[in-house]
Write an enzyme that holds these catalytic residues in place. Sequence first.
Site, PDB file in Angstrom:
ATOM      1  N   ASP A  56       6.303 -26.632 -32.118  1.00 50.62           N
ATOM      2  CA  ASP A  56       7.599 -25.606 -32.310  1.00 50.62           C
ATOM      3  C   ASP A  56       7.109 -24.362 -33.311  1.00 50.62           C
ATOM      4  O   ASP A  56       6.287 -24.468 -34.032  1.00 50.62           O
ATOM      5  CB  ASP A  56       8.538 -26.414 -33.151  1.00 50.62           C
ATOM      6  N   HIS A 113      10.652 -22.016 -20.803  1.00 52.81           N
ATOM      7  CA  HIS A 113      11.203 -21.589 -22.070  1.00 52.81           C
ATOM      8  C   HIS A 113      10.205 -20.586 -22.445  1.00 52.81           C
ATOM      9  O   HIS A 113      10.814 -19.420 -23.008  1.00 52.81           O
ATOM     10  CB  HIS A 113      11.130 -22.986 -22.986  1.00 52.81           C
TER      11      HIS A 113
END
Length: 316
Positions: A158, A230
């Site tokens: 992340d 994404h």
Amino acid sequence: MPGVSTAVFAPFTSMRAAMAYPQPGIFALGARSHYHLEFDLAPSADVPALVRALSELSEPRKTTGGANIVVGLAPSLWAQVAEIPSGAQDFTTVVGAGDYTMPSTQHAAWVWASGAGYDTVFDIARAAAVALAECAVVAEDVSGFTYKDSRDISGFEDGTENPPLDEAAQVCIVPDGAPGAGSSIVLVQRWEHDLGAFHSLSLQDQEAVIGRTKAQSEELDDAVQPVDSHVSRMVIEDDQGDELKVFRRSVSFGDMSAHGMVFVAFTNRQAVVERMLARMSGAEDGVRDRLTYFSRPVTGSYYVVPSVEALRTFTS
């Protein structure tokens, strides 16, 4: 100021006697335990009372002892008592492709505690809730944690696109001379993952959803990068071809019944975050981020995170 590089504040240093410094907890990387509280204004309270209570919390202006507090106000409320950054406004529901939506759950105030251990952040969060009890009601209450080596609980890294710490202030802090100098705007969203559905995909399909490899977090080649990955939806550029960035401080949360990510993104231009959400939802061009089929936002609020000096003006 332990835990925060002085390079972070370089854009705000000058010969002027008064400088607008951001709340340093924004940049205090390395904390593995987190607590997020969102508050509604109590029926009998007013906005100045809430701001005074937030300004008097014990740690909003410093990073010490491995613990930090960052506080924010809904743009519509902060605008009642101080100058807000240009373009800052409360979160409204994002309507995307088809019947897809990102809900607004805009609250009055946000308190984020981070530290080395859960016991520390629990004590800080509870003390904050007690201190605000006369003017605010807890509306959202979630503890978070750093998962492995800064990965989402899906297993993917992340914050890969985050700017380095010495460049973060240029991305997320309003510069000197602009309205709301030294402040930031933060998006806080809680996303719940369907890990069962995501992990039922093959590794290749999981990587196609994200647009990066799972083990090394390497971006897929353009030839195989899906248009709805994404990465494809979230990596955006301005008219000059420069990538538009935010400073992410997201963490994982949850138990066996509900789990996912508290998405926390700081910016000095709310329009950047709004465009990212428009692209994720398909509101911009009808192409919806495939990740949204495996993770859904259940909350959504923007907050102005005032500068240290702005908060001090309300301290009694």
